[in-house]
Design an enzyme around this catalytic site. Sequence first.
Site, PDB file in Angstrom:
ATOM      1  N   ASP A   1      34.224  33.637  43.950  1.00 51.16           N
ATOM      2  CA  ASP A   1      33.814  32.456  43.495  1.00 51.16           C
ATOM      3  C   ASP A   1      32.954  31.670  44.084  1.00 51.16           C
ATOM      4  O   ASP A   1      32.243  30.629  43.697  1.00 51.16           O
ATOM      5  CB  ASP A   1      35.121  31.334  43.655  1.00 51.16           C
TER       6      ASP A   1
ATOM      7  N   LYS B   1      40.795  22.731  43.192  1.00 46.86           N
ATOM      8  CA  LYS B   1      41.317  22.870  41.799  1.00 46.86           C
ATOM      9  C   LYS B   1      42.148  24.007  41.857  1.00 46.86           C
ATOM     10  O   LYS B   1      43.239  24.183  40.961  1.00 46.86           O
ATOM     11  CB  LYS B   1      40.031  23.383  40.921  1.00 46.86           C
ATOM     12  N   ASN B   2      41.862  25.232  42.375  1.00 48.53           N
ATOM     13  CA  ASN B   2      42.683  26.271  42.224  1.00 48.53           C
ATOM     14  C   ASN B   2      44.135  26.233  42.970  1.00 48.53           C
ATOM     15  O   ASN B   2      44.947  27.204  42.846  1.00 48.53           O
ATOM     16  CB  ASN B   2      42.076  27.569  42.800  1.00 48.53           C
TER      17      ASN B   2
ATOM     18  N   ARG C   1      42.543  30.033  31.595  1.00 49.94           N
ATOM     19  CA  ARG C   1      43.288  31.098  31.789  1.00 49.94           C
ATOM     20  C   ARG C   1      44.552  30.955  32.832  1.00 49.94           C
ATOM     21  O   ARG C   1      45.886  31.503  32.383  1.00 49.94           O
ATOM     22  CB  ARG C   1      42.364  32.072  32.640  1.00 49.94           C
TER      23      ARG C   1
ATOM     24  N   CYS D   1      37.322  31.663  31.597  1.00 47.58           N
ATOM     25  CA  CYS D   1      35.739  32.168  31.989  1.00 47.58           C
ATOM     26  C   CYS D   1      35.632  33.576  31.305  1.00 47.58           C
ATOM     27  O   CYS D   1      36.386  34.396  31.342  1.00 47.58           O
ATOM     28  CB  CYS D   1      35.498  32.014  33.275  1.00 47.58           C
TER      29      CYS D   1
HETATM   30  C1  UD1 Z   1      42.046  33.094  40.638  1.00 48.22           C
HETATM   31  C2  UD1 Z   1      41.210  31.912  40.964  1.00 48.22           C
HETATM   32  C3  UD1 Z   1      39.544  32.469  40.413  1.00 48.22           C
HETATM   33  C4  UD1 Z   1      39.404  33.461  41.316  1.00 48.22           C
HETATM   34  C5  UD1 Z   1      40.256  34.762  41.425  1.00 48.22           C
HETATM   35  C6  UD1 Z   1      39.915  35.680  42.622  1.00 48.22           C
HETATM   36  C7  UD1 Z   1      42.918  30.412  39.962  1.00 48.22           C
HETATM   37  C8  UD1 Z   1      42.940  29.201  38.845  1.00 48.22           C
HETATM   38  N1  UD1 Z   1      41.544  31.179  39.686  1.00 48.22           N
HETATM   39  O1  UD1 Z   1      42.045  33.734  39.428  1.00 48.22           O
HETATM   40  O2  UD1 Z   1      38.956  31.265  40.648  1.00 48.22           O
HETATM   41  O3  UD1 Z   1      37.979  34.028  41.125  1.00 48.22           O
HETATM   42  O4  UD1 Z   1      41.524  33.949  41.676  1.00 48.22           O
HETATM   43  O5  UD1 Z   1      39.803  35.066  43.549  1.00 48.22           O
HETATM   44  O6  UD1 Z   1      43.161  30.255  41.098  1.00 48.22           O
HETATM   45  N2  UD1 Z   1      44.139  41.623  37.361  1.00 48.22           N
HETATM   46  C9  UD1 Z   1      44.558  42.555  36.827  1.00 48.22           C
HETATM   47  N3  UD1 Z   1      45.750  42.296  36.128  1.00 48.22           N
HETATM   48  C10 UD1 Z   1      46.436  41.141  36.223  1.00 48.22           C
HETATM   49  C11 UD1 Z   1      45.754  40.105  36.868  1.00 48.22           C
HETATM   50  C12 UD1 Z   1      44.676  40.512  37.540  1.00 48.22           C
HETATM   51  O7  UD1 Z   1      43.965  43.739  36.499  1.00 48.22           O
HETATM   52  O8  UD1 Z   1      47.553  41.082  35.336  1.00 48.22           O
HETATM   53  C13 UD1 Z   1      42.839  41.672  37.987  1.00 48.22           C
HETATM   54  C14 UD1 Z   1      41.735  40.770  37.283  1.00 48.22           C
HETATM   55  O9  UD1 Z   1      40.796  41.361  36.440  1.00 48.22           O
HETATM   56  C15 UD1 Z   1      40.632  40.822  38.603  1.00 48.22           C
HETATM   57  C16 UD1 Z   1      41.584  40.943  39.995  1.00 48.22           C
HETATM   58  O10 UD1 Z   1      42.784  41.418  39.475  1.00 48.22           O
HETATM   59  O11 UD1 Z   1      39.664  42.127  38.518  1.00 48.22           O
HETATM   60  C17 UD1 Z   1      41.655  39.771  40.885  1.00 48.22           C
HETATM   61  O12 UD1 Z   1      42.029  38.684  39.659  1.00 48.22           O
HETATM   62  P1  UD1 Z   1      43.258  37.449  40.008  1.00 48.22           P
HETATM   63  O13 UD1 Z   1      43.337  37.163  41.806  1.00 48.22           O
HETATM   64  O14 UD1 Z   1      44.389  37.566  39.318  1.00 48.22           O
HETATM   65  O15 UD1 Z   1      42.435  36.113  39.413  1.00 48.22           O
HETATM   66  P2  UD1 Z   1      43.012  34.649  38.821  1.00 48.22           P
HETATM   67  O16 UD1 Z   1      44.292  34.553  39.387  1.00 48.22           O
HETATM   68  O17 UD1 Z   1      42.839  35.082  37.437  1.00 48.22           O
END
Ligand code: UD1
Length: 429
Positions: free
Chosen positions: A316, A22-23, A102, A126
């Site tokens: 995850d 999915k990701n 998201r 989520c």
């Molecule tokens: C992706 C995955 C999700 C997984 C996560 C971490 C997909 C569709 N989703 O989510 O399943 O749990 O990676 O492996 O691929 N953060 C910030 N600012 C930002 C962006 C992120 O502070 O602009 C923080 C987040 O709050 C979190 C951390 O960075 O604490 C990691 O988030 P991120 O790796 O960006 O997660 P997603 O890409 O949303």
Amino acid sequence: MDRISIKGGKSLHGTIPISGAKNATLPLMIASLLTEDTLILENVPHLADVVQLQRILNNHGVDVMLSGKRSGDGENKGQTVKISAEKIVDTTAPYELVSKMRASFWVIAPLVARMGEARVSLPGGCAIGTRPVDLLIMALERLGVQIEIEAGYAIARAPKGLKGGEIVFPKVTVGGTHVALMAASLADGTTVIENAAREPEIVDVADCLNKMGARISGAGTTQIVVEGVAKLGPARHSVLPDRIETGTYAMAVAMTGGDVLLENARPELLQSALDVLGQVGATVTATNEGVRVTRNGAGLAPVEVTTEPFPGFPTDLQAQLMALMTRARGTSRITETIFENRFMHVQELARLGARISLDGQTAMIEGVDRLKGAPVMATDLRASVSLVIAALAAEGETIVNRVYHLDRGFERLEDKLSRCGAEVERITG
Ligand code: UD1
């Protein structure tokens, strides 16, 4: 609303086909916006999130065609999806669509890179912490995009196109790295991304972008270099197997005991989780067909695990491991470092008899001899599947409510488990 009924106590035996990730599918579909040519994706899983993203792409004027099944195709095969963003008719991604998932916010990158403008609602998804998008916006700004936040929307403008630049992420972000890669592919000049996420899905997307004509090197390491090109073209790409689905079923087998081949799984995509399963007492073997997981009679050993960006133990799989440790012989500690508030499954696991206490971002799980079935509620995608794992080992019946969370990320879960001997049934309505 659908529910799932699970009668615990059966061990798992057989083969579970692992679906496309999915990701990786979501950013790959979003990358189709970068080109007017057709992108063909194979091994796309049948998931609610994929359908939702299709709606979002349709709204921009993108044609998404799901191929019908060919004769001889098993029902286990992923679908082939042809995506053509020949004409983008609308550069707005509205709240009603983006708030459901998201990752849909990531459309901002290809839209502004190709069209010079985008108006994208700030995301939902989520409920696992605040999950801001500041780093995604920072990455685009580093490439010369002007961004304003207005009435819940990010409005991005780059009328003269994007310019390559240096992007240094202060923390590892998967979404930020995807956004940076997509935008930099069509920027003028070279972009260097430092502290890039190394997740296998980043590598898969970079591979596909390179097939489309992008010039990306270093994906899978902390430094990625992108030499921008003027245009991207058509490509065909098969989505890599889902490492989170793999790890989830591996933990289910460790929980119930048994012997299951996780077909098409690639062990190198989740080595840290497989190592933990080895410590717990399961036997994990790489085979030509995938990954085989077995556990006989002996009990489960407790573990200490901290979630980390790849190649560390994935957040995850945190909830699933916690479910498994509820039956360990002794106390386990699991520390969550990626998301705050990702312990919502704790309360629900307690309803099944688990003994878990929280100290900040660390959960202490005291193994119990028996779990007992109860009605529980799925709260997010990964938490909900942890309840399924616990229920497989609980005495009596567990009803998991709100399974739409499961349908977002797990394809035919009840079917895959019941074919291996579990008593799992979907109750519709
Ligand atoms: C992706 C995955 C999700 C997984 C996560 C971490 C997909 C569709 N989703 O989510 O399943 O749990 O990676 O492996 O691929 N953060 C910030 N600012 C930002 C962006 C992120 O502070 O602009 C923080 C987040 O709050 C979190 C951390 O960075 O604490 C990691 O988030 P991120 O790796 O960006 O997660 P997603 O890409 O949303």
